[in-house]
Design a protein around this motif. Structure first.
Motif, PDB file in Angstrom:
ATOM      1  N   ASN A   1       0.826  -1.211   0.000  1.00 35.44           N
ATOM      2  CA  ASN A   1       0.000   0.000   0.000  1.00 35.44           C
ATOM      3  C   ASN A   1       0.859   1.260   0.000  1.00 35.44           C
ATOM      4  O   ASN A   1       0.557   2.221  -0.700  1.00 35.44           O
ATOM      5  CB  ASN A   1      -0.945   0.020   1.200  1.00 35.44           C
ATOM      6  CG  ASN A   1      -2.075  -0.970   1.074  1.00 35.44           C
ATOM      7  OD1 ASN A   1      -2.316  -1.525   0.010  1.00 35.44           O
ATOM      8  ND2 ASN A   1      -2.759  -1.200   2.167  1.00 35.44           N
TER       9      ASN A   1
ATOM     10  N   GLN B   1       2.306   1.616  -3.521  1.00 39.66           N
ATOM     11  CA  GLN B   1       1.268   1.967  -4.485  1.00 39.66           C
ATOM     12  C   GLN B   1       0.803   3.413  -4.283  1.00 39.66           C
ATOM     13  O   GLN B   1       0.622   4.149  -5.260  1.00 39.66           O
ATOM     14  CB  GLN B   1       0.089   1.000  -4.375  1.00 39.66           C
ATOM     15  CG  GLN B   1       0.419  -0.375  -4.911  1.00 39.66           C
ATOM     16  CD  GLN B   1      -0.657  -1.405  -4.610  1.00 39.66           C
ATOM     17  OE1 GLN B   1      -1.585  -1.158  -3.850  1.00 39.66           O
ATOM     18  NE2 GLN B   1      -0.528  -2.570  -5.219  1.00 39.66           N
TER      19      GLN B   1
ATOM     20  N   ARG C   1      -0.289   5.009   6.545  1.00 36.81           N
ATOM     21  CA  ARG C   1      -0.143   3.540   6.460  1.00 36.81           C
ATOM     22  C   ARG C   1       0.646   2.993   7.641  1.00 36.81           C
ATOM     23  O   ARG C   1       0.305   1.929   8.179  1.00 36.81           O
ATOM     24  CB  ARG C   1       0.530   3.144   5.148  1.00 36.81           C
ATOM     25  CG  ARG C   1      -0.233   3.523   3.897  1.00 36.81           C
ATOM     26  CD  ARG C   1      -1.579   2.874   3.814  1.00 36.81           C
ATOM     27  NE  ARG C   1      -2.226   3.231   2.550  1.00 36.81           N
ATOM     28  CZ  ARG C   1      -3.412   2.850   2.188  1.00 36.81           C
ATOM     29  NH1 ARG C   1      -4.141   2.108   2.989  1.00 36.81           N
ATOM     30  NH2 ARG C   1      -3.916   3.210   1.028  1.00 36.81           N
TER      31      ARG C   1
ATOM     32  N   PRO D   1      -5.583   0.297  -1.390  1.00 36.20           N
ATOM     33  CA  PRO D   1      -4.331   0.784  -1.974  1.00 36.20           C
ATOM     34  C   PRO D   1      -4.559   1.791  -3.093  1.00 36.20           C
ATOM     35  O   PRO D   1      -5.652   1.910  -3.635  1.00 36.20           O
ATOM     36  CB  PRO D   1      -3.673  -0.489  -2.507  1.00 36.20           C
ATOM     37  CG  PRO D   1      -4.793  -1.437  -2.728  1.00 36.20           C
ATOM     38  CD  PRO D   1      -5.824  -1.107  -1.702  1.00 36.20           C
TER      39      PRO D   1
ATOM     40  N   GLU E   1     -10.126   0.540  -3.686  1.00 41.26           N
ATOM     41  CA  GLU E   1      -8.849   0.738  -4.378  1.00 41.26           C
ATOM     42  C   GLU E   1      -8.951   1.828  -5.439  1.00 41.26           C
ATOM     43  O   GLU E   1     -10.008   2.044  -6.021  1.00 41.26           O
ATOM     44  CB  GLU E   1      -8.422  -0.562  -5.056  1.00 41.26           C
ATOM     45  CG  GLU E   1      -8.234  -1.716  -4.114  1.00 41.26           C
ATOM     46  CD  GLU E   1      -7.911  -3.010  -4.830  1.00 41.26           C
ATOM     47  OE1 GLU E   1      -7.761  -3.002  -6.074  1.00 41.26           O
ATOM     48  OE2 GLU E   1      -7.800  -4.032  -4.155  1.00 41.26           O
TER      49      GLU E   1
END
Length: 181
Positions: free
Chosen positions: A25, A28, A47, A90, A110
């Motif tokens: 994540n 990305q 995160r 993500p 996402e």
């Protein structure tokens, strides 16, 4: 973490898979926000804070300095109020994140895009929060409150106030938001 749009299923991964998911994540998020260092740093800190928050309560104290730094830097100084308790898929694109508010019980799929002054919050209680599908694009100054489900690929126009579900692939705008296409 797996988010199923049809039944809002959330699956928690085993700790080993959770660690690799956290790293994926981060990379990305970093990739889709290339050239926007502020968004990259905010999402990186988010995160890491999310990962520490998922630790057993007895171990969370290790992450206390990070939580304090996250609160001070991201929320108080940058003015971007994204709860580390929210479930965020993500590849989140965060354009000009100032004045963005995401409640702790929001679920975001996402490849979603959020622009400045976006509010995703509750109407009545903690479990009354929006659920965004995958590939949702939200314009600046938009407000989405309550137990609203935004379908995959939906586009929310700038300045919209969304109070009802939005079907997949729909384009909505206005106050209150109406389906345009």
């Amino acid at each position: 973490m797996i988010i199923s749009q049809s039944d809002h299923l959330i699956q928690i991964l085993p700790p080993k898979e959770e660690e690799s998911e956290c790293l994926q994540n981060i990379f990305q998020d970093w990739s889709v926000n290339r050239g926007n260092l502020r968004s990259q740093m905010v999402l990186f800190l988010l995160r890491i804070a999310q990962r520490f928050h998922r630790l057993p309560p007895a171990w969370r104290w290790i992450g206390f300095p990070l939580f304090a730094f996250y609160e001070l830097w991201v929320i108080w100084i940058l003015g971007i109020e994204i709860s580390y308790k929210a479930i965020i898929g993500p590849s989140l694109r965060l354009f000009h994140g100032v004045a963005t508010v995401i409640h702790e019980s929001v679920i975001i799929g996402e490849n979603c895009t959020l622009r400045h002054s976006t509010t995703l919050g509750t109407k009545r209680g903690i479990n009354d929060a929006p659920i965004l599908g995958n590939n949702v694009d939200i314009g600046c100054h938009s407000v989405i409150i309550g137990a609203v489900v935004i379908g995959d690929g939906a586009v929310i126009g700038a300045g919209s106030v969304v109070l009802h579900d939005v079907p997949a692939g729909a384009v909505v705008a206005g106050n209150p938001a109406r389906i345009l296409k």
